[in-house]
Design a protein around this motif. Sequence first.
Motif, PDB file in Angstrom:
ATOM      1  N   GLY A 230      32.494  33.106  46.174  1.00 45.13           N
ATOM      2  CA  GLY A 230      31.920  34.434  45.970  1.00 45.13           C
ATOM      3  C   GLY A 230      32.694  35.509  46.702  1.00 45.13           C
ATOM      4  N   ASN A 231      33.101  35.214  47.934  1.00 51.07           N
ATOM      5  CA  ASN A 231      33.888  36.180  48.708  1.00 51.07           C
ATOM      6  C   ASN A 231      35.253  36.425  48.077  1.00 51.07           C
ATOM      7  OD1 ASN A 231      31.870  36.580  50.564  1.00 51.07           O
ATOM      8  ND2 ASN A 231      32.731  35.208  52.092  1.00 51.07           N
ATOM      9  N   ILE A 232      35.867  35.377  47.573  1.00 45.62           N
ATOM     10  CA  ILE A 232      37.168  35.531  46.911  1.00 45.62           C
ATOM     11  C   ILE A 232      37.002  36.379  45.647  1.00 45.62           C
ATOM     12  CG2 ILE A 232      39.025  34.317  45.697  1.00 45.62           C
ATOM     13  CD1 ILE A 232      38.524  31.967  47.679  1.00 45.62           C
ATOM     14  N   LYS A 233      35.954  36.102  44.870  1.00 47.98           N
ATOM     15  CA  LYS A 233      35.688  36.886  43.661  1.00 47.98           C
ATOM     16  C   LYS A 233      35.504  38.364  44.003  1.00 47.98           C
ATOM     17  CE  LYS A 233      33.372  34.250  40.134  1.00 47.98           C
ATOM     18  NZ  LYS A 233      32.069  33.817  39.620  1.00 47.98           N
ATOM     19  N   ASP A 234      34.732  38.638  45.059  1.00 43.82           N
ATOM     20  CA  ASP A 234      34.491  40.025  45.475  1.00 43.82           C
ATOM     21  C   ASP A 234      35.791  40.720  45.870  1.00 43.82           C
ATOM     22  OD1 ASP A 234      31.789  39.655  45.018  1.00 43.82           O
ATOM     23  OD2 ASP A 234      31.293  39.400  47.151  1.00 43.82           O
ATOM     24  N   LEU A 235      36.630  40.025  46.644  1.00 46.30           N
ATOM     25  CA  LEU A 235      37.908  40.607  47.054  1.00 46.30           C
ATOM     26  C   LEU A 235      38.807  40.874  45.850  1.00 46.30           C
ATOM     27  CD1 LEU A 235      38.874  38.683  50.310  1.00 46.30           C
ATOM     28  CD2 LEU A 235      38.625  41.144  50.049  1.00 46.30           C
ATOM     29  N   CYS A 236      38.834  39.947  44.925  1.00 46.31           N
ATOM     30  CA  CYS A 236      39.654  40.123  43.721  1.00 46.31           C
ATOM     31  C   CYS A 236      39.168  41.330  42.930  1.00 46.31           C
ATOM     32  CB  CYS A 236      39.604  38.867  42.858  1.00 46.31           C
ATOM     33  SG  CYS A 236      40.572  37.501  43.515  1.00 46.31           S
ATOM     34  N   LYS A 237      37.869  41.476  42.839  1.00 46.42           N
ATOM     35  CA  LYS A 237      37.303  42.606  42.100  1.00 46.42           C
ATOM     36  C   LYS A 237      37.677  43.923  42.775  1.00 46.42           C
ATOM     37  CE  LYS A 237      33.137  43.329  39.544  1.00 46.42           C
ATOM     38  NZ  LYS A 237      31.752  42.914  39.339  1.00 46.42           N
TER      39      LYS A 237
END
Length: 66
Positions: free
Chosen positions: A9-16
Amino acid sequence: MQIEEYVAGNIKDLCKKRHVSKYRLAQLTGIAYRRLLMVFVWREALSGSELLCICRALEVKQNELM
């Protein structure tokens, strides 16, 4: 929530935030796109080296994803 879900989830947020697609993240890290999908969709755990590659690509420290 398990650690795999939290980190993914944190990786997804950073990518976004950084406008980095999963495909682009695969290119930046050298991790296969299919492997990244396994992490994001099926919540499989990342290896230490995969996590390090992602951190380098997103220019963050490992503890920022935990």
